[in-house]
Design a protein around this motif. Sequence first.
Motif, PDB file in Angstrom:
ATOM      1  N   VAL A   1      39.964  30.733  44.165  1.00 19.23           N
ATOM      2  CA  VAL A   1      39.728  30.631  42.724  1.00 19.23           C
ATOM      3  C   VAL A   1      38.244  30.436  42.440  1.00 19.23           C
ATOM      4  O   VAL A   1      37.655  31.110  41.583  1.00 19.23           O
ATOM      5  CB  VAL A   1      40.544  29.473  42.118  1.00 19.23           C
ATOM      6  N   ASN A   2      37.621  29.517  43.152  1.00 19.50           N
ATOM      7  CA  ASN A   2      36.220  29.207  42.878  1.00 19.50           C
ATOM      8  C   ASN A   2      35.272  30.332  43.265  1.00 19.50           C
ATOM      9  O   ASN A   2      34.215  30.500  42.658  1.00 19.50           O
ATOM     10  CB  ASN A   2      35.822  27.917  43.589  1.00 19.50           C
TER      11      ASN A   2
ATOM     12  N   PRO B   1      32.705  38.359  41.264  1.00 15.83           N
ATOM     13  CA  PRO B   1      32.102  39.372  42.137  1.00 15.83           C
ATOM     14  C   PRO B   1      32.886  40.676  42.118  1.00 15.83           C
ATOM     15  O   PRO B   1      34.104  40.684  41.914  1.00 15.83           O
ATOM     16  CB  PRO B   1      32.139  38.715  43.521  1.00 15.83           C
ATOM     17  N   HIS B   2      32.194  41.776  42.344  1.00 18.19           N
ATOM     18  CA  HIS B   2      32.816  43.096  42.395  1.00 18.19           C
ATOM     19  C   HIS B   2      32.200  43.901  43.532  1.00 18.19           C
ATOM     20  O   HIS B   2      31.106  43.595  44.013  1.00 18.19           O
ATOM     21  CB  HIS B   2      32.617  43.839  41.070  1.00 18.19           C
TER      22      HIS B   2
ATOM     23  N   LEU C   1      32.375  41.410  46.215  1.00 13.01           N
ATOM     24  CA  LEU C   1      33.730  40.866  46.276  1.00 13.01           C
ATOM     25  C   LEU C   1      34.169  40.705  47.728  1.00 13.01           C
ATOM     26  O   LEU C   1      34.754  39.682  48.102  1.00 13.01           O
ATOM     27  CB  LEU C   1      34.700  41.775  45.525  1.00 13.01           C
ATOM     28  N   LEU C   2      33.888  41.700  48.551  1.00 12.30           N
ATOM     29  CA  LEU C   2      34.238  41.602  49.967  1.00 12.30           C
ATOM     30  C   LEU C   2      33.555  40.398  50.606  1.00 12.30           C
ATOM     31  O   LEU C   2      34.176  39.628  51.351  1.00 12.30           O
ATOM     32  CB  LEU C   2      33.839  42.883  50.699  1.00 12.30           C
ATOM     33  N   LYS C   3      32.273  40.222  50.309  1.00 11.58           N
ATOM     34  CA  LYS C   3      31.530  39.083  50.868  1.00 11.58           C
ATOM     35  C   LYS C   3      32.096  37.763  50.370  1.00 11.58           C
ATOM     36  O   LYS C   3      32.184  36.788  51.125  1.00 11.58           O
ATOM     37  CB  LYS C   3      30.053  39.200  50.506  1.00 11.58           C
ATOM     38  N   ALA C   4      32.467  37.719  49.087  1.00  9.67           N
ATOM     39  CA  ALA C   4      32.989  36.484  48.519  1.00  9.67           C
ATOM     40  C   ALA C   4      34.324  36.106  49.153  1.00  9.67           C
ATOM     41  O   ALA C   4      34.581  34.932  49.439  1.00  9.67           O
ATOM     42  CB  ALA C   4      33.143  36.628  47.008  1.00  9.67           C
TER      43      ALA C   4
ATOM     44  N   LEU D   1      43.448  40.018  46.319  1.00 10.23           N
ATOM     45  CA  LEU D   1      43.171  38.594  46.346  1.00 10.23           C
ATOM     46  C   LEU D   1      42.474  38.135  45.070  1.00 10.23           C
ATOM     47  O   LEU D   1      42.693  37.014  44.598  1.00 10.23           O
ATOM     48  CB  LEU D   1      42.328  38.246  47.572  1.00 10.23           C
ATOM     49  N   ALA D   2      41.650  39.001  44.484  1.00  8.44           N
ATOM     50  CA  ALA D   2      40.988  38.652  43.226  1.00  8.44           C
ATOM     51  C   ALA D   2      42.019  38.504  42.114  1.00  8.44           C
ATOM     52  O   ALA D   2      41.927  37.596  41.271  1.00  8.44           O
ATOM     53  CB  ALA D   2      39.957  39.714  42.861  1.00  8.44           C
TER      54      ALA D   2
END
Length: 207
Positions: free
Chosen positions: A22-23, A38-39, A43-46, A70-71
Amino acid sequence: MTGQVMFDSHVAVLLEHAVSLVNALTAGEARGRPYPAPHGPDLLKAVEAAVSDTAGSLPRTLDPAEAAYLATTADAMRQVFQAMHDGDPDTAATTVNGLLRDTGARPRLDRAPATDRNGAPTDNPPWHLHFHGANDSFAAGHSASCATALALAVGGSLAGRLGVCHADRCDRVYVDTSRNAARQFCSTACQNRTKAAAFRARKGAGG
């Protein structure tokens, strides 16, 4: 965690997974600053940063579609934390039920991979409880596990331990494992920031 509230150890780990996702993946504010979702490559890195320290099953190469899955899960899980923060368990429960349905969550016992100190396979590895099918994708399995942990929290006596940071301009979430349910902030940084702001306000008012 002596002296603290004890969720079942496996559930506690999964709740922390939910917090991390979530965070890391949802838009809002963090520690006084805007936090955009993130996109793309970010997003992959996050996702990798959010789960790499807690999920040993993270695939070597994360599929962008799984990161997007997951997002979406993280957005729904944020609604659960926010609903509990707002004193709305009905919305939290309805949202969790949707997650359980959409992720296909179900309990299952699987043997854990077991090796000795030299890395050689051992006989009769122990059985571990999982909340997803053995052939589910990483994203689906991880989402199902987090959804189940939230269901156990919302449906149990510790529902009020799901929180959203009380600091100004921060909406990151947390799970309160303190003995007296006194946690109000996502991090020490936000707690200190709030104390500093209160001190400045008192000083400005001549207190």
